[in-house]
Design a protein around this motif. Sequence first.
Motif, PDB file in Angstrom:
ATOM      1  N   ARG A  98      -7.432   4.287   0.277  1.00 56.67           N
ATOM      2  CA  ARG A  98      -8.411   5.304   0.673  1.00 56.67           C
ATOM      3  C   ARG A  98      -9.787   5.126   0.022  1.00 56.67           C
ATOM      4  NH1 ARG A  98      -6.287   8.723   4.842  1.00 56.67           N
ATOM      5  NH2 ARG A  98      -4.417   7.505   5.227  1.00 56.67           N
ATOM      6  N   GLY A  99      -9.916   4.228  -0.935  1.00 62.12           N
ATOM      7  CA  GLY A  99     -11.226   4.024  -1.584  1.00 62.12           C
ATOM      8  C   GLY A  99     -12.177   3.248  -0.677  1.00 62.12           C
ATOM      9  N   THR A 100     -13.364   2.925  -1.187  1.00 58.48           N
ATOM     10  CA  THR A 100     -14.357   2.239  -0.354  1.00 58.48           C
ATOM     11  C   THR A 100     -14.016   0.760  -0.177  1.00 58.48           C
ATOM     12  OG1 THR A 100     -15.647   1.931  -2.341  1.00 58.48           O
ATOM     13  CG2 THR A 100     -16.315   3.748  -0.876  1.00 58.48           C
ATOM     14  N   ASP A 101     -13.218   0.206  -1.094  1.00 58.72           N
ATOM     15  CA  ASP A 101     -12.922  -1.234  -1.024  1.00 58.72           C
ATOM     16  C   ASP A 101     -11.411  -1.465  -1.190  1.00 58.72           C
ATOM     17  OD1 ASP A 101     -12.878  -3.954  -1.108  1.00 58.72           O
ATOM     18  OD2 ASP A 101     -14.527  -4.156  -2.550  1.00 58.72           O
ATOM     19  N   PRO A 102     -10.639  -1.235  -0.113  1.00 58.10           N
ATOM     20  CA  PRO A 102      -9.171  -1.339  -0.256  1.00 58.10           C
ATOM     21  C   PRO A 102      -8.695  -2.733  -0.657  1.00 58.10           C
ATOM     22  CG  PRO A 102      -9.806  -0.957   2.061  1.00 58.10           C
ATOM     23  CD  PRO A 102     -11.034  -0.785   1.230  1.00 58.10           C
ATOM     24  N   GLU A 103      -9.395  -3.780  -0.202  1.00 59.75           N
ATOM     25  CA  GLU A 103      -8.958  -5.142  -0.574  1.00 59.75           C
ATOM     26  C   GLU A 103      -9.100  -5.336  -2.092  1.00 59.75           C
ATOM     27  OE1 GLU A 103     -11.072  -4.556   1.891  1.00 59.75           O
ATOM     28  OE2 GLU A 103     -10.020  -5.221   3.690  1.00 59.75           O
ATOM     29  N   ALA A 104     -10.230  -4.833  -2.633  1.00 68.33           N
ATOM     30  CA  ALA A 104     -10.439  -4.967  -4.087  1.00 68.33           C
ATOM     31  C   ALA A 104      -9.343  -4.206  -4.829  1.00 68.33           C
ATOM     32  CB  ALA A 104     -11.821  -4.444  -4.468  1.00 68.33           C
ATOM     33  N   ALA A 105      -8.978  -3.039  -4.321  1.00 69.65           N
ATOM     34  CA  ALA A 105      -7.935  -2.235  -4.988  1.00 69.65           C
ATOM     35  C   ALA A 105      -6.596  -2.977  -4.977  1.00 69.65           C
ATOM     36  CB  ALA A 105      -7.803  -0.884  -4.290  1.00 69.65           C
ATOM     37  N   ASP A 134      -9.118  -6.814   5.640  1.00 67.39           N
ATOM     38  CA  ASP A 134      -9.736  -8.141   5.714  1.00 67.39           C
ATOM     39  C   ASP A 134      -8.701  -9.135   5.180  1.00 67.39           C
ATOM     40  OD1 ASP A 134     -11.121 -10.484   5.305  1.00 67.39           O
ATOM     41  OD2 ASP A 134     -12.929  -9.486   4.581  1.00 67.39           O
ATOM     42  N   LEU A 135      -7.973  -9.734   6.107  1.00 72.54           N
ATOM     43  CA  LEU A 135      -6.843 -10.587   5.719  1.00 72.54           C
ATOM     44  C   LEU A 135      -7.292 -11.865   5.027  1.00 72.54           C
ATOM     45  CD1 LEU A 135      -4.661 -10.136   8.932  1.00 72.54           C
ATOM     46  CD2 LEU A 135      -4.423  -8.951   6.734  1.00 72.54           C
ATOM     47  N   ALA A 136      -8.413 -12.424   5.484  1.00 72.70           N
ATOM     48  CA  ALA A 136      -8.895 -13.669   4.869  1.00 72.70           C
ATOM     49  C   ALA A 136      -9.257 -13.417   3.405  1.00 72.70           C
ATOM     50  CB  ALA A 136     -10.098 -14.199   5.644  1.00 72.70           C
ATOM     51  N   ARG A 137      -9.867 -12.277   3.153  1.00 74.70           N
ATOM     52  CA  ARG A 137     -10.241 -11.956   1.768  1.00 74.70           C
ATOM     53  C   ARG A 137      -9.000 -11.728   0.908  1.00 74.70           C
ATOM     54  NH1 ARG A 137     -13.358  -6.556   0.171  1.00 74.70           N
ATOM     55  NH2 ARG A 137     -13.327  -6.831  -2.095  1.00 74.70           N
ATOM     56  N   LEU A 138      -8.038 -11.023   1.465  1.00 72.31           N
ATOM     57  CA  LEU A 138      -6.805 -10.793   0.705  1.00 72.31           C
ATOM     58  C   LEU A 138      -6.069 -12.108   0.456  1.00 72.31           C
ATOM     59  CD1 LEU A 138      -5.335  -7.543   2.330  1.00 72.31           C
ATOM     60  CD2 LEU A 138      -6.278  -7.808   0.016  1.00 72.31           C
ATOM     61  N   GLY A 139      -6.034 -12.942   1.498  1.00 72.79           N
ATOM     62  CA  GLY A 139      -5.326 -14.219   1.376  1.00 72.79           C
ATOM     63  C   GLY A 139      -5.956 -15.108   0.317  1.00 72.79           C
ATOM     64  N   GLU A 140      -7.269 -15.133   0.310  1.00 71.86           N
ATOM     65  CA  GLU A 140      -7.973 -15.960  -0.678  1.00 71.86           C
ATOM     66  C   GLU A 140      -7.715 -15.415  -2.092  1.00 71.86           C
ATOM     67  OE1 GLU A 140     -12.185 -16.043  -0.136  1.00 71.86           O
ATOM     68  OE2 GLU A 140     -12.452 -17.534  -1.739  1.00 71.86           O
ATOM     69  N   SER A 170       0.856  -1.187   0.000  1.00 71.14           N
ATOM     70  CA  SER A 170       0.000   0.000   0.000  1.00 71.14           C
ATOM     71  C   SER A 170       0.890   1.235   0.000  1.00 71.14           C
ATOM     72  CB  SER A 170      -0.907   0.006   1.224  1.00 71.14           C
ATOM     73  OG  SER A 170      -0.237   0.594   2.324  1.00 71.14           O
ATOM     74  N   ASP A 171       0.271   2.392  -0.189  1.00 63.93           N
ATOM     75  CA  ASP A 171       1.080   3.620  -0.210  1.00 63.93           C
ATOM     76  C   ASP A 171       1.136   4.280   1.167  1.00 63.93           C
ATOM     77  OD1 ASP A 171      -1.413   4.709   0.075  1.00 63.93           O
ATOM     78  OD2 ASP A 171      -1.352   5.958  -1.719  1.00 63.93           O
ATOM     79  N   GLU A 172       0.771   3.522   2.216  1.00 64.66           N
ATOM     80  CA  GLU A 172       0.881   4.108   3.557  1.00 64.66           C
ATOM     81  C   GLU A 172       1.581   3.181   4.543  1.00 64.66           C
ATOM     82  OE1 GLU A 172      -3.109   4.235   5.674  1.00 64.66           O
ATOM     83  OE2 GLU A 172      -3.817   4.340   3.603  1.00 64.66           O
ATOM     84  N   GLU A 173       2.453   2.332   4.019  1.00 62.60           N
ATOM     85  CA  GLU A 173       3.190   1.409   4.900  1.00 62.60           C
ATOM     86  C   GLU A 173       4.284   2.159   5.669  1.00 62.60           C
ATOM     87  OE1 GLU A 173       2.378  -1.925   5.199  1.00 62.60           O
ATOM     88  OE2 GLU A 173       0.735  -1.405   3.856  1.00 62.60           O
ATOM     89  N   LEU A 174       4.603   1.670   6.849  1.00 65.98           N
ATOM     90  CA  LEU A 174       5.794   2.151   7.546  1.00 65.98           C
ATOM     91  C   LEU A 174       7.004   1.789   6.653  1.00 65.98           C
ATOM     92  CD1 LEU A 174       6.204   3.027  10.811  1.00 65.98           C
ATOM     93  CD2 LEU A 174       7.634   1.014  10.692  1.00 65.98           C
ATOM     94  N   PRO A 175       8.082   2.585   6.663  1.00 62.34           N
ATOM     95  CA  PRO A 175       9.194   2.295   5.750  1.00 62.34           C
ATOM     96  C   PRO A 175       9.684   0.837   5.768  1.00 62.34           C
ATOM     97  CG  PRO A 175       9.531   4.409   6.791  1.00 62.34           C
ATOM     98  CD  PRO A 175       8.289   3.830   7.413  1.00 62.34           C
TER      99      PRO A 175
END
Length: 374
Positions: free
Chosen positions: A129-136, A162-168, A102-107
Amino acid sequence: MSSLVDEFPLIEGLRYLNHAAVAPWPRRAALAVRAFAEQNMTVGARDYPLWLKTEQSLRERLKRLLNAPSTADIALLKNTSEALSMVAFGLDWKPGDQVVISDEELPSNRVVWEALQPQGVEVIQISLRGTDPEAALLAACSARTRLMSISAVQYASGLRLDLARLGEGCEKRGVLFCIDAIQQIGALPFDVQESRCAFAMADGHKWMLGPEGLAVFYCRRDMRQALKLHEFGWHMLEHAGDYERSAWEPARSARRFECGSPNMLGAMGLEASLSLLEEVGMDQVGAALEARVSHLSAELTAVPGARLLSPSDSARRAGIVTFAVDGWDNAELFERLKAEQIVCALRGGGVRLSPHFYTPPTIIEQTLAVIRNL
Ligand SMILES: Cc1ncc(COP(=O)(O)O)c(C=O)c1O
Protein backbone atom coordinates in the motif's frame (compact mmCIF):
# COMPACT_ATOMS: atom_id res chain seq x y z
CA MET A 1 -9.54 -13.34 -38.77
CA SER A 2 -13.19 -13.76 -37.85
CA SER A 3 -14.80 -10.71 -36.26
CA LEU A 4 -14.64 -10.37 -32.52
CA VAL A 5 -18.42 -10.10 -32.36
CA ASP A 6 -18.59 -13.48 -34.06
CA GLU A 7 -15.95 -14.91 -31.73
CA PHE A 8 -17.86 -13.84 -28.61
CA PRO A 9 -21.57 -14.37 -29.26
CA LEU A 10 -22.57 -13.68 -25.67
CA ILE A 11 -26.32 -13.66 -25.19
CA GLU A 12 -28.14 -10.41 -25.76
CA GLY A 13 -28.24 -8.22 -22.67
CA LEU A 14 -25.42 -9.97 -20.82
CA ARG A 15 -22.64 -7.65 -19.62
CA TYR A 16 -19.70 -9.95 -19.02
CA LEU A 17 -17.13 -8.11 -16.91
CA ASN A 18 -15.61 -11.01 -15.01
CA HIS A 19 -12.49 -12.11 -16.88
CA ALA A 20 -10.46 -11.88 -13.69
CA ALA A 21 -12.58 -14.82 -12.43
CA VAL A 22 -13.57 -17.17 -15.26
CA ALA A 23 -13.79 -15.95 -18.87
CA PRO A 24 -16.19 -16.92 -21.64
CA TRP A 25 -14.60 -19.00 -24.39
CA PRO A 26 -14.25 -17.62 -27.90
CA ARG A 27 -16.30 -19.45 -30.50
CA ARG A 28 -13.23 -21.22 -31.89
CA ALA A 29 -12.53 -22.79 -28.48
CA ALA A 30 -16.11 -23.99 -28.18
CA LEU A 31 -15.94 -25.44 -31.71
CA ALA A 32 -12.63 -27.18 -30.99
CA VAL A 33 -14.04 -28.78 -27.86
CA ARG A 34 -17.24 -29.74 -29.68
CA ALA A 35 -15.24 -31.35 -32.50
CA PHE A 36 -13.14 -33.19 -29.94
CA ALA A 37 -16.26 -34.51 -28.21
CA GLU A 38 -17.66 -35.61 -31.57
CA GLN A 39 -14.42 -37.46 -32.40
CA ASN A 40 -14.34 -39.17 -29.04
CA MET A 41 -17.91 -40.29 -29.55
CA THR A 42 -17.46 -41.58 -33.08
CA VAL A 43 -13.86 -42.80 -33.47
CA GLY A 44 -12.50 -42.63 -29.96
CA ALA A 45 -8.78 -41.90 -29.79
CA ARG A 46 -8.00 -43.41 -33.21
CA ASP A 47 -6.33 -40.15 -34.24
CA TYR A 48 -4.36 -39.63 -31.05
CA PRO A 49 -1.23 -38.53 -32.97
CA LEU A 50 -3.24 -35.56 -34.27
CA TRP A 51 -4.26 -34.67 -30.73
CA LEU A 52 -0.60 -34.73 -29.75
CA LYS A 53 0.07 -32.23 -32.53
CA THR A 54 -2.52 -29.86 -31.08
CA GLU A 55 -0.99 -30.31 -27.65
CA GLN A 56 2.45 -29.52 -29.08
CA SER A 57 1.03 -26.44 -30.78
CA LEU A 58 -0.37 -25.35 -27.40
CA ARG A 59 3.09 -25.68 -25.86
CA GLU A 60 4.56 -23.57 -28.65
CA ARG A 61 1.90 -20.90 -28.24
CA LEU A 62 2.57 -20.77 -24.51
CA LYS A 63 6.30 -20.53 -25.10
CA ARG A 64 5.72 -17.48 -27.32
CA LEU A 65 3.17 -15.96 -24.95
CA LEU A 66 5.64 -16.12 -22.07
CA ASN A 67 8.74 -15.54 -24.21
CA ALA A 68 10.20 -18.70 -22.69
CA PRO A 69 13.49 -19.79 -24.27
CA SER A 70 12.10 -23.24 -25.12
CA THR A 71 9.02 -25.45 -24.86
CA ALA A 72 11.25 -27.62 -22.67
CA ASP A 73 10.84 -24.93 -19.98
CA ILE A 74 7.08 -25.37 -19.94
CA ALA A 75 4.88 -27.94 -18.23
CA LEU A 76 1.13 -28.28 -18.51
CA LEU A 77 -0.34 -28.68 -15.05
CA LYS A 78 -3.81 -28.63 -13.49
CA ASN A 79 -3.85 -25.11 -12.16
CA THR A 80 -1.85 -22.26 -10.69
CA SER A 81 -2.10 -23.71 -7.20
CA GLU A 82 -0.59 -27.02 -8.32
CA ALA A 83 2.31 -25.23 -9.98
CA LEU A 84 2.96 -23.17 -6.83
CA SER A 85 2.92 -26.41 -4.85
CA MET A 86 5.47 -27.95 -7.24
CA VAL A 87 7.82 -25.10 -6.42
CA ALA A 88 7.13 -24.95 -2.68
CA PHE A 89 7.49 -28.68 -2.13
CA GLY A 90 10.21 -29.11 -4.73
CA LEU A 91 12.78 -26.76 -3.26
CA ASP A 92 15.16 -27.97 -0.62
CA TRP A 93 14.49 -25.77 2.41
CA LYS A 94 16.58 -25.23 5.51
CA PRO A 95 15.12 -24.18 8.86
CA GLY A 96 15.21 -20.39 9.03
CA ASP A 97 14.74 -19.87 5.29
CA GLN A 98 12.36 -17.04 4.47
CA VAL A 99 9.80 -16.50 1.72
CA VAL A 100 8.64 -12.97 0.93
CA ILE A 101 5.07 -12.50 -0.30
CA SER A 102 2.59 -9.62 -0.11
CA ASP A 103 -0.19 -9.36 2.44
CA GLU A 104 -2.91 -9.36 -0.22
CA GLU A 105 -2.25 -12.57 -2.14
CA LEU A 106 -5.04 -14.99 -2.99
CA PRO A 107 -4.72 -17.95 -0.55
CA SER A 108 -3.05 -20.10 -3.26
CA ASN A 109 0.06 -17.92 -3.06
CA ARG A 110 0.10 -17.78 0.74
CA VAL A 111 -0.97 -21.10 2.22
CA VAL A 112 1.46 -23.04 0.04
CA TRP A 113 4.35 -21.20 1.73
CA GLU A 114 2.77 -21.34 5.18
CA ALA A 115 2.47 -25.10 4.68
CA LEU A 116 6.30 -25.19 4.81
CA GLN A 117 6.27 -24.11 8.44
CA PRO A 118 7.02 -27.66 9.70
CA GLN A 119 10.26 -27.41 7.70
CA GLY A 120 11.14 -24.21 9.57
CA VAL A 121 10.32 -21.82 6.71
CA GLU A 122 9.19 -18.35 7.70
CA VAL A 123 6.74 -16.36 5.56
CA ILE A 124 7.14 -12.59 5.52
CA GLN A 125 4.06 -10.70 4.32
CA ILE A 126 4.64 -7.20 3.01
CA SER A 127 2.11 -4.45 2.46
CA LEU A 128 1.92 -3.10 -1.09
CA ARG A 129 0.00 0.00 0.00
CA GLY A 130 2.98 2.40 0.18
CA THR A 131 4.18 4.59 -2.69
CA ASP A 132 6.88 2.12 -3.76
CA PRO A 133 5.68 -1.50 -3.33
CA GLU A 134 8.66 -2.98 -5.21
CA ALA A 135 11.08 -1.21 -2.84
CA ALA A 136 9.09 -2.52 0.14
CA LEU A 137 9.25 -6.10 -1.16
CA LEU A 138 12.95 -5.93 -1.92
CA ALA A 139 13.74 -4.25 1.40
CA ALA A 140 12.13 -7.23 3.13
CA CYS A 141 14.69 -9.62 1.62
CA SER A 142 17.35 -10.60 4.12
CA ALA A 143 20.29 -12.96 3.90
CA ARG A 144 17.82 -15.71 4.87
CA THR A 145 15.37 -15.00 2.03
CA ARG A 146 15.35 -17.83 -0.49
CA LEU A 147 12.37 -16.85 -2.59
CA MET A 148 9.95 -14.04 -3.37
CA SER A 149 6.54 -15.14 -4.64
CA ILE A 150 4.20 -12.46 -5.87
CA SER A 151 1.15 -12.01 -8.06
CA ALA A 152 1.97 -9.99 -11.15
CA VAL A 153 -1.42 -8.34 -10.67
CA GLN A 154 -3.27 -8.53 -7.36
CA TYR A 155 -6.60 -10.33 -7.72
CA ALA A 156 -8.60 -7.87 -5.60
CA SER A 157 -7.02 -4.43 -5.87
CA GLY A 158 -5.77 -5.00 -9.42
CA LEU A 159 -2.37 -3.54 -8.51
CA ARG A 160 0.27 -4.47 -11.08
CA LEU A 161 3.90 -4.71 -10.04
CA ASP A 162 7.05 -3.87 -11.97
CA LEU A 163 8.25 -7.41 -12.55
CA ALA A 164 11.51 -6.48 -14.26
CA ARG A 165 12.50 -4.35 -11.29
CA LEU A 166 11.58 -7.06 -8.82
CA GLY A 167 13.39 -9.68 -10.87
CA GLU A 168 16.54 -7.62 -11.06
CA GLY A 169 16.38 -6.89 -7.33
CA CYS A 170 15.87 -10.56 -6.52
CA GLU A 171 18.76 -11.59 -8.76
CA LYS A 172 21.10 -9.11 -7.05
CA ARG A 173 20.14 -10.49 -3.68
CA GLY A 174 20.37 -14.15 -4.71
CA VAL A 175 16.62 -14.60 -4.17
CA LEU A 176 14.54 -16.86 -6.43
CA PHE A 177 11.67 -14.99 -8.07
CA CYS A 178 8.32 -16.76 -8.50
CA ILE A 179 5.42 -15.05 -10.30
CA ASP A 180 1.76 -16.00 -9.96
CA ALA A 181 0.93 -14.60 -13.38
CA ILE A 182 -2.70 -15.67 -13.72
CA GLN A 183 -3.99 -12.09 -13.65
CA GLN A 184 -1.53 -10.90 -16.31
CA ILE A 185 -0.94 -13.57 -18.96
CA GLY A 186 -3.44 -13.05 -21.76
CA ALA A 187 -4.34 -9.56 -20.50
CA LEU A 188 -1.01 -7.81 -21.07
CA PRO A 189 2.31 -8.91 -22.55
CA PHE A 190 4.34 -11.04 -20.15
CA ASP A 191 7.97 -12.03 -20.46
CA VAL A 192 9.72 -14.57 -18.24
CA GLN A 193 13.13 -13.49 -19.50
CA GLU A 194 12.62 -9.78 -18.94
CA SER A 195 11.29 -10.46 -15.45
CA ARG A 196 14.21 -12.83 -14.71
CA CYS A 197 11.87 -15.14 -12.85
CA ALA A 198 12.79 -18.66 -11.87
CA PHE A 199 9.15 -19.77 -11.95
CA ALA A 200 5.86 -18.47 -13.34
CA MET A 201 2.43 -20.05 -13.47
CA ALA A 202 -1.09 -19.31 -14.68
CA ASP A 203 -4.26 -21.23 -15.29
CA GLY A 204 -5.92 -20.71 -18.68
CA HIS A 205 -9.48 -19.84 -17.64
CA LYS A 206 -9.09 -16.12 -17.02
CA TRP A 207 -7.36 -13.78 -19.46
CA MET A 208 -6.23 -16.63 -21.74
CA LEU A 209 -9.92 -17.38 -22.39
CA GLY A 210 -9.54 -21.15 -22.02
CA PRO A 211 -11.20 -23.84 -19.95
CA GLU A 212 -10.53 -24.32 -16.24
CA GLY A 213 -8.05 -26.96 -15.15
CA LEU A 214 -5.15 -26.46 -17.55
CA ALA A 215 -2.30 -24.24 -16.46
CA VAL A 216 1.11 -23.28 -17.75
CA PHE A 217 4.09 -23.75 -15.45
CA TYR A 218 7.36 -22.13 -16.49
CA CYS A 219 10.44 -23.43 -14.73
CA ARG A 220 13.73 -21.79 -15.67
CA ARG A 221 16.16 -24.29 -17.13
CA ASP A 222 18.73 -24.00 -14.33
CA MET A 223 16.01 -24.72 -11.73
CA ARG A 224 14.54 -27.78 -13.42
CA GLN A 225 16.77 -30.32 -11.68
CA ALA A 226 16.61 -28.41 -8.40
CA LEU A 227 12.92 -29.12 -7.87
CA LYS A 228 12.46 -32.44 -6.10
CA LEU A 229 9.72 -34.49 -7.78
CA HIS A 230 6.74 -35.78 -5.83
CA GLU A 231 4.57 -37.15 -8.61
CA PHE A 232 5.67 -40.07 -10.76
CA GLY A 233 4.24 -41.93 -13.71
CA TRP A 234 4.76 -42.98 -17.31
CA HIS A 235 4.43 -39.54 -18.83
CA MET A 236 7.16 -37.79 -16.86
CA LEU A 237 9.86 -40.24 -17.97
CA GLU A 238 12.62 -39.39 -20.41
CA HIS A 239 11.60 -42.46 -22.41
CA ALA A 240 7.83 -42.01 -22.05
CA GLY A 241 5.97 -44.64 -24.04
CA ASP A 242 8.76 -47.23 -23.81
CA TYR A 243 6.79 -49.36 -21.39
CA GLU A 244 9.15 -52.34 -21.57
CA ARG A 245 12.08 -50.41 -20.21
CA SER A 246 12.84 -51.02 -16.54
CA ALA A 247 15.58 -48.42 -16.03
CA TRP A 248 14.15 -44.92 -15.96
CA GLU A 249 14.93 -41.29 -15.36
CA PRO A 250 12.73 -38.19 -15.26
CA ALA A 251 12.39 -36.33 -18.54
CA ARG A 252 15.11 -33.76 -19.06
CA SER A 253 12.45 -31.24 -20.08
CA ALA A 254 9.74 -29.75 -17.87
CA ARG A 255 7.59 -32.72 -18.89
CA ARG A 256 9.12 -34.22 -15.75
CA PHE A 257 6.41 -32.29 -13.86
CA GLU A 258 3.59 -33.99 -15.80
CA CYS A 259 3.15 -37.40 -14.24
CA GLY A 260 0.43 -39.03 -16.35
CA SER A 261 -2.09 -38.60 -19.16
CA PRO A 262 -2.62 -35.02 -20.28
CA ASN A 263 -5.78 -32.94 -20.06
CA MET A 264 -6.35 -33.28 -23.80
CA LEU A 265 -9.87 -31.85 -23.60
CA GLY A 266 -8.53 -28.69 -21.97
CA ALA A 267 -5.68 -28.55 -24.47
CA MET A 268 -8.14 -28.47 -27.37
CA GLY A 269 -9.91 -25.47 -25.90
CA LEU A 270 -6.87 -23.53 -24.74
CA GLU A 271 -4.96 -24.04 -27.97
CA ALA A 272 -7.86 -22.53 -29.89
CA SER A 273 -8.26 -19.62 -27.45
CA LEU A 274 -4.57 -18.79 -27.64
CA SER A 275 -4.69 -18.84 -31.43
CA LEU A 276 -7.06 -15.87 -31.18
CA LEU A 277 -4.79 -13.97 -28.80
CA GLU A 278 -1.86 -14.62 -31.12
CA GLU A 279 -3.76 -13.46 -34.19
CA VAL A 280 -4.71 -10.23 -32.47
CA GLY A 281 -1.25 -9.89 -30.90
CA MET A 282 -0.58 -9.26 -27.23
CA ASP A 283 0.39 -5.62 -27.76
CA GLN A 284 -3.00 -5.00 -29.37
CA VAL A 285 -4.81 -7.02 -26.73
CA GLY A 286 -3.10 -5.04 -23.98
CA ALA A 287 -3.80 -1.68 -25.62
CA ALA A 288 -7.48 -2.50 -26.21
CA LEU A 289 -7.89 -3.71 -22.64
CA GLU A 290 -6.16 -0.61 -21.27
CA ALA A 291 -8.47 1.64 -23.31
CA ARG A 292 -11.50 -0.06 -21.73
CA VAL A 293 -10.08 -0.06 -18.21
CA SER A 294 -9.00 3.55 -18.53
CA HIS A 295 -12.45 4.67 -19.69
CA LEU A 296 -14.23 2.63 -17.03
CA SER A 297 -11.96 3.96 -14.26
CA ALA A 298 -12.22 7.60 -15.34
CA GLU A 299 -15.99 7.49 -15.69
CA LEU A 300 -16.46 5.70 -12.37
CA THR A 301 -14.34 8.32 -10.65
CA ALA A 302 -16.72 10.96 -11.99
CA VAL A 303 -19.82 9.26 -10.53
CA PRO A 304 -20.79 11.07 -7.30
CA GLY A 305 -20.15 8.76 -4.34
CA ALA A 306 -18.23 6.15 -6.33
CA ARG A 307 -14.71 5.35 -5.11
CA LEU A 308 -12.12 3.62 -7.24
CA LEU A 309 -10.23 1.04 -5.15
CA SER A 310 -7.90 -0.06 -7.94
CA PRO A 311 -4.98 2.00 -9.30
CA SER A 312 -5.74 4.88 -11.66
CA ASP A 313 -2.21 4.87 -13.11
CA SER A 314 -2.09 2.68 -16.24
CA ALA A 315 1.40 1.39 -15.37
CA ARG A 316 -0.04 0.06 -12.13
CA ARG A 317 -3.00 -1.91 -13.44
CA ALA A 318 -4.00 -4.55 -15.97
CA GLY A 319 -7.66 -5.56 -16.41
CA ILE A 320 -9.17 -5.09 -12.95
CA VAL A 321 -11.34 -2.16 -11.87
CA THR A 322 -12.58 -2.45 -8.29
CA PHE A 323 -14.87 0.18 -6.82
CA ALA A 324 -17.35 0.91 -4.05
CA VAL A 325 -20.20 3.39 -3.83
CA ASP A 326 -20.97 5.47 -0.73
CA GLY A 327 -24.23 4.46 0.87
CA TRP A 328 -24.20 1.03 -0.80
CA ASP A 329 -23.34 -2.17 0.94
CA ASN A 330 -21.01 -4.02 -1.45
CA ALA A 331 -23.02 -7.24 -1.40
CA GLU A 332 -26.19 -5.31 -2.20
CA LEU A 333 -24.43 -3.41 -4.94
CA PHE A 334 -23.21 -6.70 -6.39
CA GLU A 335 -26.75 -8.12 -6.35
CA ARG A 336 -28.09 -4.95 -7.96
CA LEU A 337 -25.55 -5.23 -10.79
CA LYS A 338 -26.26 -8.93 -11.14
CA ALA A 339 -29.96 -8.14 -11.57
CA GLU A 340 -28.92 -5.92 -14.48
CA GLN A 341 -27.08 -8.89 -16.05
CA ILE A 342 -23.69 -7.41 -15.18
CA VAL A 343 -21.41 -10.36 -14.44
CA CYS A 344 -18.77 -9.20 -11.97
CA ALA A 345 -17.32 -10.21 -8.58
CA LEU A 346 -17.35 -9.12 -4.97
CA ARG A 347 -13.69 -8.61 -4.08
CA GLY A 348 -11.29 -6.43 -2.15
CA GLY A 349 -13.85 -4.36 -0.26
CA GLY A 350 -15.84 -3.52 -3.36
CA VAL A 351 -17.16 -4.78 -6.65
CA ARG A 352 -14.62 -5.94 -9.23
CA LEU A 353 -15.23 -5.33 -12.91
CA SER A 354 -12.91 -6.95 -15.42
CA PRO A 355 -13.52 -6.43 -19.14
CA HIS A 356 -11.27 -7.93 -21.80
CA PHE A 357 -9.88 -6.57 -25.06
CA TYR A 358 -12.94 -7.61 -27.07
CA THR A 359 -15.57 -6.21 -24.68
CA PRO A 360 -17.83 -4.01 -26.80
CA PRO A 361 -17.70 -0.34 -25.67
CA THR A 362 -21.53 -0.38 -25.50
CA ILE A 363 -21.36 -2.96 -22.70
CA ILE A 364 -19.11 -0.63 -20.73
CA GLU A 365 -21.43 2.31 -21.39
CA GLN A 366 -24.48 0.32 -20.29
CA THR A 367 -22.69 -0.74 -17.11
CA LEU A 368 -21.71 2.84 -16.36
CA ALA A 369 -25.29 3.95 -16.94
CA VAL A 370 -26.54 1.42 -14.37
CA ILE A 371 -23.98 2.66 -11.83
CA ARG A 372 -24.79 6.33 -12.48
CA ASN A 373 -28.47 5.63 -11.89
CA LEU A 374 -28.11 3.65 -8.67
C1 LIG B 1 -3.81 -14.21 -8.28
C2 LIG B 1 -4.44 -15.57 -8.32
N1 LIG B 1 -3.70 -16.65 -8.04
C3 LIG B 1 -4.21 -17.89 -8.08
C4 LIG B 1 -5.53 -18.10 -8.41
C5 LIG B 1 -6.05 -19.49 -8.37
O1 LIG B 1 -5.71 -20.13 -9.52
P1 LIG B 1 -5.95 -21.70 -9.77
O2 LIG B 1 -7.38 -21.97 -9.53
O3 LIG B 1 -5.51 -21.87 -11.18
O4 LIG B 1 -5.09 -22.44 -8.81
C6 LIG B 1 -6.34 -17.02 -8.74
C7 LIG B 1 -7.75 -17.24 -9.10
O5 LIG B 1 -8.61 -16.43 -8.85
C8 LIG B 1 -5.78 -15.71 -8.69
O6 LIG B 1 -6.51 -14.63 -8.98
